[in-house]
Design a protein around this motif. Structure first.
Motif, PDB file in Angstrom:
ATOM      1  N   MET A  69      -6.455 -28.093   5.781  1.00  0.00           N
ATOM      2  CA  MET A  69      -5.462 -27.100   6.064  1.00  0.00           C
ATOM      3  C   MET A  69      -6.078 -25.790   5.631  1.00  0.00           C
ATOM      4  SD  MET A  69      -1.416 -26.637   5.055  1.00  0.00           S
ATOM      5  CE  MET A  69      -1.500 -26.905   3.556  1.00  0.00           C
ATOM      6  N   TRP A  70      -6.431 -26.125   4.388  1.00  0.00           N
ATOM      7  CA  TRP A  70      -6.966 -24.636   3.692  1.00  0.00           C
ATOM      8  C   TRP A  70      -8.475 -24.359   4.413  1.00  0.00           C
ATOM      9  CZ3 TRP A  70      -4.586 -28.728   1.435  1.00  0.00           C
ATOM     10  CH2 TRP A  70      -3.425 -28.202   0.487  1.00  0.00           C
ATOM     11  N   LEU A  71      -9.267 -25.534   4.899  1.00  0.00           N
ATOM     12  CA  LEU A  71     -10.400 -25.102   5.445  1.00  0.00           C
ATOM     13  C   LEU A  71     -10.158 -24.392   6.748  1.00  0.00           C
ATOM     14  CD1 LEU A  71     -13.409 -25.488   5.833  1.00  0.00           C
ATOM     15  CD2 LEU A  71     -13.037 -27.649   6.790  1.00  0.00           C
ATOM     16  N   GLY A  72      -9.287 -24.794   7.594  1.00  0.00           N
ATOM     17  CA  GLY A  72      -8.992 -24.338   8.878  1.00  0.00           C
ATOM     18  C   GLY A  72      -8.481 -22.970   8.668  1.00  0.00           C
ATOM     19  N   GLY A  73      -7.671 -22.334   7.750  1.00  0.00           N
ATOM     20  CA  GLY A  73      -7.614 -21.122   7.228  1.00  0.00           C
ATOM     21  C   GLY A  73      -8.600 -20.203   6.997  1.00  0.00           C
ATOM     22  N   GLY A  74      -9.533 -20.930   6.328  1.00  0.00           N
ATOM     23  CA  GLY A  74     -10.865 -20.040   5.906  1.00  0.00           C
ATOM     24  C   GLY A  74     -11.848 -19.790   6.877  1.00  0.00           C
ATOM     25  N   LEU A  75     -12.140 -21.097   7.799  1.00  0.00           N
ATOM     26  CA  LEU A  75     -12.885 -21.081   8.954  1.00  0.00           C
ATOM     27  C   LEU A  75     -12.679 -19.933   9.947  1.00  0.00           C
ATOM     28  CD1 LEU A  75     -14.128 -24.759   9.800  1.00  0.00           C
ATOM     29  CD2 LEU A  75     -15.177 -22.928   8.433  1.00  0.00           C
ATOM     30  N   LEU A  76     -11.458 -19.513  10.208  1.00  0.00           N
ATOM     31  CA  LEU A  76     -11.106 -18.583  10.993  1.00  0.00           C
ATOM     32  C   LEU A  76     -11.594 -17.190  11.142  1.00  0.00           C
ATOM     33  CD1 LEU A  76      -7.036 -19.242  11.103  1.00  0.00           C
ATOM     34  CD2 LEU A  76      -8.670 -19.619  13.185  1.00  0.00           C
ATOM     35  N   VAL A  77     -11.990 -16.937   9.685  1.00  0.00           N
ATOM     36  CA  VAL A  77     -12.747 -15.657   9.237  1.00  0.00           C
ATOM     37  C   VAL A  77     -14.032 -15.764   8.740  1.00  0.00           C
ATOM     38  CG1 VAL A  77     -10.682 -14.227   9.249  1.00  0.00           C
ATOM     39  CG2 VAL A  77     -11.429 -15.517   7.295  1.00  0.00           C
ATOM     40  N   VAL A  78     -14.211 -16.867   7.965  1.00  0.00           N
ATOM     41  CA  VAL A  78     -15.514 -17.095   7.236  1.00  0.00           C
ATOM     42  C   VAL A  78     -16.789 -17.156   8.078  1.00  0.00           C
ATOM     43  CG1 VAL A  78     -15.512 -19.516   7.070  1.00  0.00           C
ATOM     44  CG2 VAL A  78     -16.457 -18.094   5.021  1.00  0.00           C
ATOM     45  N   LEU A  79     -16.805 -17.742   9.205  1.00  0.00           N
ATOM     46  CA  LEU A  79     -18.032 -18.193   9.928  1.00  0.00           C
ATOM     47  C   LEU A  79     -18.302 -16.620  10.596  1.00  0.00           C
ATOM     48  CD1 LEU A  79     -17.319 -21.305  12.025  1.00  0.00           C
ATOM     49  CD2 LEU A  79     -18.450 -20.910   9.880  1.00  0.00           C
ATOM     50  N   ALA A  80     -17.661 -15.970  11.066  1.00  0.00           N
ATOM     51  CA  ALA A  80     -17.832 -14.429  11.336  1.00  0.00           C
ATOM     52  C   ALA A  80     -18.758 -13.676  10.369  1.00  0.00           C
ATOM     53  CB  ALA A  80     -16.529 -13.689  11.824  1.00  0.00           C
ATOM     54  N   VAL A  81     -18.043 -13.706   9.031  1.00  0.00           N
ATOM     55  CA  VAL A  81     -18.522 -12.996   8.091  1.00  0.00           C
ATOM     56  C   VAL A  81     -20.098 -13.530   7.465  1.00  0.00           C
ATOM     57  CG1 VAL A  81     -18.434 -12.677   5.451  1.00  0.00           C
ATOM     58  CG2 VAL A  81     -16.530 -12.373   7.108  1.00  0.00           C
ATOM     59  N   ALA A 109      -2.373 -22.799  10.214  1.00  0.00           N
ATOM     60  CA  ALA A 109      -3.726 -22.910   9.262  1.00  0.00           C
ATOM     61  C   ALA A 109      -3.352 -22.129   8.277  1.00  0.00           C
ATOM     62  CB  ALA A 109      -4.757 -22.735   9.960  1.00  0.00           C
ATOM     63  N   THR A 110      -2.666 -21.137   8.451  1.00  0.00           N
ATOM     64  CA  THR A 110      -2.631 -19.847   7.355  1.00  0.00           C
ATOM     65  C   THR A 110      -1.236 -19.761   6.544  1.00  0.00           C
ATOM     66  OG1 THR A 110      -1.816 -18.192   9.213  1.00  0.00           O
ATOM     67  CG2 THR A 110      -4.108 -18.486   8.528  1.00  0.00           C
ATOM     68  N   VAL A 111      -0.176 -20.332   7.433  1.00  0.00           N
ATOM     69  CA  VAL A 111       1.044 -20.036   6.511  1.00  0.00           C
ATOM     70  C   VAL A 111       1.303 -20.968   5.408  1.00  0.00           C
ATOM     71  CG1 VAL A 111       3.630 -19.688   6.964  1.00  0.00           C
ATOM     72  CG2 VAL A 111       2.207 -18.615   8.622  1.00  0.00           C
ATOM     73  N   PRO A 112       1.232 -22.356   5.910  1.00  0.00           N
ATOM     74  CA  PRO A 112       1.307 -23.438   4.783  1.00  0.00           C
ATOM     75  C   PRO A 112       0.252 -23.300   3.882  1.00  0.00           C
ATOM     76  CG  PRO A 112       1.484 -24.216   6.989  1.00  0.00           C
ATOM     77  CD  PRO A 112       0.968 -22.768   7.239  1.00  0.00           C
ATOM     78  N   ALA A 113      -0.732 -22.920   4.116  1.00  0.00           N
ATOM     79  CA  ALA A 113      -1.900 -22.741   3.043  1.00  0.00           C
ATOM     80  C   ALA A 113      -1.680 -21.757   2.174  1.00  0.00           C
ATOM     81  CB  ALA A 113      -3.312 -22.602   3.777  1.00  0.00           C
ATOM     82  N   ALA A 114      -1.352 -20.761   2.717  1.00  0.00           N
ATOM     83  CA  ALA A 114      -1.055 -19.241   1.901  1.00  0.00           C
ATOM     84  C   ALA A 114       0.282 -19.658   0.885  1.00  0.00           C
ATOM     85  CB  ALA A 114      -0.476 -18.188   2.876  1.00  0.00           C
ATOM     86  N   LEU A 115       1.146 -20.485   1.417  1.00  0.00           N
ATOM     87  CA  LEU A 115       2.363 -20.654   0.362  1.00  0.00           C
ATOM     88  C   LEU A 115       2.024 -21.783  -0.405  1.00  0.00           C
ATOM     89  CD1 LEU A 115       5.337 -20.988  -0.456  1.00  0.00           C
ATOM     90  CD2 LEU A 115       5.760 -22.441   1.316  1.00  0.00           C
ATOM     91  N   THR A 116       1.185 -22.731  -0.387  1.00  0.00           N
ATOM     92  CA  THR A 116       0.792 -23.722  -1.375  1.00  0.00           C
ATOM     93  C   THR A 116      -0.482 -23.198  -2.228  1.00  0.00           C
ATOM     94  OG1 THR A 116      -0.971 -24.750   0.230  1.00  0.00           O
ATOM     95  CG2 THR A 116       1.349 -25.766   0.134  1.00  0.00           C
TER      96      THR A 116
END
Length: 283
Positions: free
Chosen positions: A1-13, A214-221
């Motif tokens: 879950m945390w990886l999914g939220g990160g990959l959305l932007v980290v690969l572009a950077v 990928a982002t909302v549950p990861a952000a909360l936890t």
């Protein structure tokens, strides 16, 4: 879950700086994450708690920025800040996600990654003339630095760390093959371009749903974890942390948030190594 939220932007950077060599950075981070599973958890000292809290708060900002960029592209900064406020209120109110729900969200995100990989494999990529070029060591290290926080797992969870590392490497490969490093690094929402490149533009609404999962549950936890490290028994520090994160999500670029999370993750590993050394000396 945390990886999914990160990959959305980290690969572009990572691709914006390292080009094709972002793959080397992701692989380096994956190997590091697997090796450090032998280290004990962070200690309970003030420095350990604050470093761990800063890393996780920076990750919350990253998740919020990804949410804003993909889900509310017209007002991404305000949407990111709104998500931070939402998770802050939820945390202060005592909302906790059931472990079963977290597992199911993880399964759904893993299935989405598999579908993405299959689509990219089936559809032939557009031919590009640019090569890998000479490796930029500094850019590779930065790429590894920004992806590392989203690959780290708990002590003894080597199998999970290896699985996350493999997923990150495979997704990076298909993204580079389909888009090339230039197009991949042009925008925070590169995964939207990736769907179009894989001839799956009709799945854009589904991507929006996946981004939310990928982002909302990861952000909360992650916010709850950060707040408990700053002040295990206090709600006021949680509100203050949420305010800081909301301001950061409004004004700080995603690159800066990723660098803070990455540097903090390295500091966290150093502190964990210190805990292990201290235990070895005592024994």
């Amino acid at each position: 879950m945390w990886l999914g939220g990160g990959l959305l932007v980290v690969l572009a950077v990572g691709a914006a700086g390292a080009g094709y060599w972002v793959l080397a950075g992701v692989a380096l981070a994956a190997v590091t994450a697997a090796l450090v599973t032998r280290l004990p958890p962070l200690g309970s000292g003030q420095l350990d708690r604050y470093v761990g809290g800063i890393v996780r708060l920076a990750q919350v900002v990253v998740f919020a920025l990804a949410f804003g960029a993909y889900v509310v592209p017209a007002q991404p900064a305000y949407a990111a800040a709104g998500l931070v406020v939402l998770v802050t209120v939820a945390d202060v109110a005592g909302l906790r996600l059931p472990a079963t729900l977290v597992r199911w969200v993880t399964v759904v995100l893993f299935a989405a990654a598999v579908v993405l990989v299959v689509l990219c494999v089936v559809v032939a990529p557009v031919t590009t003339t640019s090569g890998a070029g000479v490796p930029n060591v500094a850019a590779i290290v930065v790429a590894a630095l920004v992806v590392l926080p989203f690959l780290l797992t708990g002590s003894g969870e080597r199998r999970r760390a290896v699985t996350l590392g493999v997923v990150a490497v495979v997704v990076t490969v298909v993204a580079l093959v389909q888009l090339g490093p230039i197009r991949l690094g042009l925008a925070e929402t590169s995964f939207r371009d990736l769907l179009y490149a894989a001839d799956a533009g009709q799945l854009q609404p589904l991507l929006t749903v996946i981004v939310v999962l990928a982002t909302v549950p990861a952000a909360l936890t992650t916010f709850t974890d950060a707040r408990e490290r700053f002040a295990p028994d206090g709600r006021l520090p949680g509100v203050a942390s949420g305010l800081v994160a909301a301001v950061a999500a409004t004004f700080v670029p995603v690159y800066a948030a990723l660098v803070v999370a990455g540097i903090g993750a390295v500091a966290e590993l150093i502190l964990r190594a210190r805990v292990r050394r201290y235990r070895d000396v005592r024994e």
